[in-house]
Design a protein around this motif. Structure first.
Motif, PDB file in Angstrom:
ATOM      1  N   ALA A   1     -22.470  45.173 -35.844  1.00 57.82           N
ATOM      2  CA  ALA A   1     -22.223  44.462 -34.587  1.00 57.82           C
ATOM      3  C   ALA A   1     -22.916  43.102 -34.595  1.00 57.82           C
ATOM      4  O   ALA A   1     -22.350  42.100 -34.148  1.00 57.82           O
ATOM      5  CB  ALA A   1     -22.682  45.308 -33.404  1.00 57.82           C
ATOM      6  N   ALA A   2     -24.135  43.041 -35.129  1.00 54.56           N
ATOM      7  CA  ALA A   2     -24.876  41.782 -35.191  1.00 54.56           C
ATOM      8  C   ALA A   2     -24.206  40.794 -36.147  1.00 54.56           C
ATOM      9  O   ALA A   2     -24.145  39.591 -35.869  1.00 54.56           O
ATOM     10  CB  ALA A   2     -26.317  42.034 -35.611  1.00 54.56           C
ATOM     11  N   LYS A   3     -23.691  41.300 -37.244  1.00 53.89           N
ATOM     12  CA  LYS A   3     -22.974  40.423 -38.182  1.00 53.89           C
ATOM     13  C   LYS A   3     -21.753  39.808 -37.496  1.00 53.89           C
ATOM     14  O   LYS A   3     -21.491  38.610 -37.636  1.00 53.89           O
ATOM     15  CB  LYS A   3     -22.548  41.212 -39.417  1.00 53.89           C
ATOM     16  CG  LYS A   3     -21.811  40.375 -40.430  1.00 53.89           C
ATOM     17  CD  LYS A   3     -21.393  41.177 -41.640  1.00 53.89           C
ATOM     18  CE  LYS A   3     -20.580  40.304 -42.581  1.00 53.89           C
ATOM     19  NZ  LYS A   3     -19.866  41.036 -43.579  1.00 53.89           N
ATOM     20  N   LYS A   4     -21.022  40.621 -36.759  1.00 53.15           N
ATOM     21  CA  LYS A   4     -19.846  40.119 -36.041  1.00 53.15           C
ATOM     22  C   LYS A   4     -20.266  39.113 -34.974  1.00 53.15           C
ATOM     23  O   LYS A   4     -19.603  38.090 -34.781  1.00 53.15           O
ATOM     24  CB  LYS A   4     -19.064  41.294 -35.436  1.00 53.15           C
ATOM     25  CG  LYS A   4     -17.741  40.895 -34.848  1.00 53.15           C
ATOM     26  CD  LYS A   4     -16.802  40.330 -35.899  1.00 53.15           C
ATOM     27  CE  LYS A   4     -15.505  39.905 -35.252  1.00 53.15           C
ATOM     28  NZ  LYS A   4     -14.712  39.033 -36.091  1.00 53.15           N
ATOM     29  N   LEU A   5     -21.382  39.371 -34.299  1.00 50.16           N
ATOM     30  CA  LEU A   5     -21.899  38.424 -33.307  1.00 50.16           C
ATOM     31  C   LEU A   5     -22.205  37.082 -33.976  1.00 50.16           C
ATOM     32  O   LEU A   5     -21.877  36.022 -33.442  1.00 50.16           O
ATOM     33  CB  LEU A   5     -23.146  38.986 -32.626  1.00 50.16           C
ATOM     34  CG  LEU A   5     -23.870  38.045 -31.665  1.00 50.16           C
ATOM     35  CD1 LEU A   5     -22.990  37.669 -30.489  1.00 50.16           C
ATOM     36  CD2 LEU A   5     -25.169  38.695 -31.188  1.00 50.16           C
ATOM     37  N   GLY A   6     -22.817  37.129 -35.140  1.00 52.95           N
ATOM     38  CA  GLY A   6     -23.119  35.902 -35.867  1.00 52.95           C
ATOM     39  C   GLY A   6     -21.863  35.127 -36.222  1.00 52.95           C
ATOM     40  O   GLY A   6     -21.819  33.894 -36.095  1.00 52.95           O
TER      41      GLY A   6
ATOM     42  N   THR B   1     -17.932  29.755 -32.292  1.00 49.12           N
ATOM     43  CA  THR B   1     -18.128  29.090 -31.006  1.00 49.12           C
ATOM     44  C   THR B   1     -18.698  27.689 -31.214  1.00 49.12           C
ATOM     45  O   THR B   1     -18.263  26.730 -30.565  1.00 49.12           O
ATOM     46  CB  THR B   1     -19.048  29.927 -30.096  1.00 49.12           C
ATOM     47  OG1 THR B   1     -18.476  31.233 -29.929  1.00 49.12           O
ATOM     48  CG2 THR B   1     -19.218  29.280 -28.726  1.00 49.12           C
ATOM     49  N   VAL B   2     -19.649  27.558 -32.121  1.00 50.27           N
ATOM     50  CA  VAL B   2     -20.215  26.241 -32.428  1.00 50.27           C
ATOM     51  C   VAL B   2     -19.133  25.314 -32.976  1.00 50.27           C
ATOM     52  O   VAL B   2     -19.019  24.151 -32.552  1.00 50.27           O
ATOM     53  CB  VAL B   2     -21.393  26.358 -33.424  1.00 50.27           C
ATOM     54  CG1 VAL B   2     -21.808  24.996 -33.944  1.00 50.27           C
ATOM     55  CG2 VAL B   2     -22.566  27.073 -32.777  1.00 50.27           C
ATOM     56  N   ILE B   3     -18.335  25.820 -33.883  1.00 49.86           N
ATOM     57  CA  ILE B   3     -17.258  25.001 -34.451  1.00 49.86           C
ATOM     58  C   ILE B   3     -16.291  24.559 -33.350  1.00 49.86           C
ATOM     59  O   ILE B   3     -15.893  23.399 -33.287  1.00 49.86           O
ATOM     60  CB  ILE B   3     -16.535  25.755 -35.581  1.00 49.86           C
ATOM     61  CG1 ILE B   3     -17.475  25.919 -36.787  1.00 49.86           C
ATOM     62  CG2 ILE B   3     -15.244  25.048 -35.988  1.00 49.86           C
ATOM     63  CD1 ILE B   3     -16.997  26.898 -37.831  1.00 49.86           C
ATOM     64  N   ALA B   4     -15.952  25.482 -32.472  1.00 47.80           N
ATOM     65  CA  ALA B   4     -15.048  25.139 -31.365  1.00 47.80           C
ATOM     66  C   ALA B   4     -15.700  24.106 -30.440  1.00 47.80           C
ATOM     67  O   ALA B   4     -15.024  23.198 -29.940  1.00 47.80           O
ATOM     68  CB  ALA B   4     -14.660  26.391 -30.585  1.00 47.80           C
ATOM     69  N   ALA B   5     -16.999  24.209 -30.232  1.00 45.94           N
ATOM     70  CA  ALA B   5     -17.697  23.259 -29.358  1.00 45.94           C
ATOM     71  C   ALA B   5     -17.709  21.853 -29.941  1.00 45.94           C
ATOM     72  O   ALA B   5     -17.756  20.868 -29.192  1.00 45.94           O
ATOM     73  CB  ALA B   5     -19.134  23.733 -29.114  1.00 45.94           C
ATOM     74  N   LEU B   6     -17.641  21.758 -31.248  1.00 48.10           N
ATOM     75  CA  LEU B   6     -17.641  20.452 -31.904  1.00 48.10           C
ATOM     76  C   LEU B   6     -16.260  19.801 -31.916  1.00 48.10           C
ATOM     77  O   LEU B   6     -16.146  18.612 -32.186  1.00 48.10           O
ATOM     78  CB  LEU B   6     -18.178  20.582 -33.330  1.00 48.10           C
ATOM     79  CG  LEU B   6     -19.645  20.996 -33.426  1.00 48.10           C
ATOM     80  CD1 LEU B   6     -20.015  21.282 -34.871  1.00 48.10           C
ATOM     81  CD2 LEU B   6     -20.552  19.966 -32.803  1.00 48.10           C
ATOM     82  N   GLY B   7     -15.245  20.594 -31.628  1.00 44.92           N
ATOM     83  CA  GLY B   7     -13.885  20.072 -31.619  1.00 44.92           C
ATOM     84  C   GLY B   7     -13.462  19.635 -30.231  1.00 44.92           C
ATOM     85  O   GLY B   7     -14.239  19.662 -29.277  1.00 44.92           O
TER      86      GLY B   7
ATOM     87  N   ALA C   1      -9.824  26.598 -27.228  1.00 47.52           N
ATOM     88  CA  ALA C   1     -10.488  27.288 -28.339  1.00 47.52           C
ATOM     89  C   ALA C   1     -11.931  27.614 -27.980  1.00 47.52           C
ATOM     90  O   ALA C   1     -12.417  28.709 -28.276  1.00 47.52           O
ATOM     91  CB  ALA C   1     -10.433  26.446 -29.606  1.00 47.52           C
ATOM     92  N   LEU C   2     -12.602  26.683 -27.324  1.00 53.97           N
ATOM     93  CA  LEU C   2     -13.985  26.935 -26.923  1.00 53.97           C
ATOM     94  C   LEU C   2     -14.064  28.043 -25.879  1.00 53.97           C
ATOM     95  O   LEU C   2     -14.956  28.905 -25.945  1.00 53.97           O
ATOM     96  CB  LEU C   2     -14.644  25.654 -26.407  1.00 53.97           C
ATOM     97  CG  LEU C   2     -16.097  25.790 -25.954  1.00 53.97           C
ATOM     98  CD1 LEU C   2     -16.984  26.383 -27.044  1.00 53.97           C
ATOM     99  CD2 LEU C   2     -16.634  24.434 -25.499  1.00 53.97           C
ATOM    100  N   VAL C   3     -13.138  28.063 -24.964  1.00 54.83           N
ATOM    101  CA  VAL C   3     -13.101  29.137 -23.960  1.00 54.83           C
ATOM    102  C   VAL C   3     -12.899  30.481 -24.650  1.00 54.83           C
ATOM    103  O   VAL C   3     -13.607  31.459 -24.383  1.00 54.83           O
ATOM    104  CB  VAL C   3     -12.003  28.876 -22.906  1.00 54.83           C
ATOM    105  CG1 VAL C   3     -11.773  30.109 -22.032  1.00 54.83           C
ATOM    106  CG2 VAL C   3     -12.370  27.661 -22.048  1.00 54.83           C
ATOM    107  N   ALA C   4     -11.941  30.559 -25.568  1.00 54.18           N
ATOM    108  CA  ALA C   4     -11.633  31.812 -26.265  1.00 54.18           C
ATOM    109  C   ALA C   4     -12.814  32.274 -27.120  1.00 54.18           C
ATOM    110  O   ALA C   4     -13.174  33.460 -27.103  1.00 54.18           O
ATOM    111  CB  ALA C   4     -10.385  31.649 -27.128  1.00 54.18           C
ATOM    112  N   GLU C   5     -13.413  31.355 -27.856  1.00 56.19           N
ATOM    113  CA  GLU C   5     -14.544  31.726 -28.707  1.00 56.19           C
ATOM    114  C   GLU C   5     -15.757  32.113 -27.871  1.00 56.19           C
ATOM    115  O   GLU C   5     -16.523  33.013 -28.247  1.00 56.19           O
ATOM    116  CB  GLU C   5     -14.886  30.597 -29.682  1.00 56.19           C
ATOM    117  CG  GLU C   5     -13.825  30.334 -30.724  1.00 56.19           C
ATOM    118  CD  GLU C   5     -13.480  31.519 -31.606  1.00 56.19           C
ATOM    119  OE1 GLU C   5     -14.271  32.477 -31.716  1.00 56.19           O
ATOM    120  OE2 GLU C   5     -12.393  31.496 -32.204  1.00 56.19           O
ATOM    121  N   SER C   6     -15.939  31.467 -26.733  1.00 52.07           N
ATOM    122  CA  SER C   6     -17.036  31.838 -25.838  1.00 52.07           C
ATOM    123  C   SER C   6     -16.856  33.262 -25.314  1.00 52.07           C
ATOM    124  O   SER C   6     -17.822  34.032 -25.221  1.00 52.07           O
ATOM    125  CB  SER C   6     -17.132  30.852 -24.672  1.00 52.07           C
ATOM    126  OG  SER C   6     -17.452  29.558 -25.133  1.00 52.07           O
TER     127      SER C   6
END
Length: 105
Positions: A36-41, A47-53, A58-63
């Motif tokens: 579960a922690a690996k998937k969270l990572g 989410t970081v990648i989406a935030a940079l775009g 995409a940011l909403v979905a990844e969040s």
């Protein structure tokens, strides 16, 4: 909108009891905290990648993915959302700079 993180926490708790062959949540919980922690990572990085775009959707979905997987990790470690919220409440009783200085001291 009235959907809350508490609602999501309750859904995760219910689905965690399902057959892992029929529920992604049950499968993650059954695989244990490490999986579960690996998937969270992975979701955190996405989410970081989406935030940079520039793709807001995409940011909403990844969040959403990030919050879901974070709550699954908390479930695998027996940590309730209310515990995290209580810690946030404690921290917001003082300025962020003062709180950080106290931790670094």
């Amino acid at each position: 909108m009235s959907f809350t993180l508490h609602d999501l926490e309750a859904i995760i708790a219910a689905r965690a009891k399902a057959d892992p062959s029929e529920s992604w949540t049950a499968r993650l919980v059954a695989a244990g905290p490490e999986r579960a922690a690996k998937k969270l990572g992975e979701e955190a990085v996405e989410t970081v990648i989406a935030a940079l775009g520039d793709d807001r959707d995409a940011l909403v979905a990844e969040s959403a993915d990030l919050l879901y997987h974070w709550l699954v990790v908390c479930r695998t470690r027996g940590i309730a959302l209310d515990e995290v919220l209580a810690e946030l409440e404690r921290r917001t009783a003082e300025s962020g700079l003062a709180e950080k200085a106290a931790r670094d001291a």
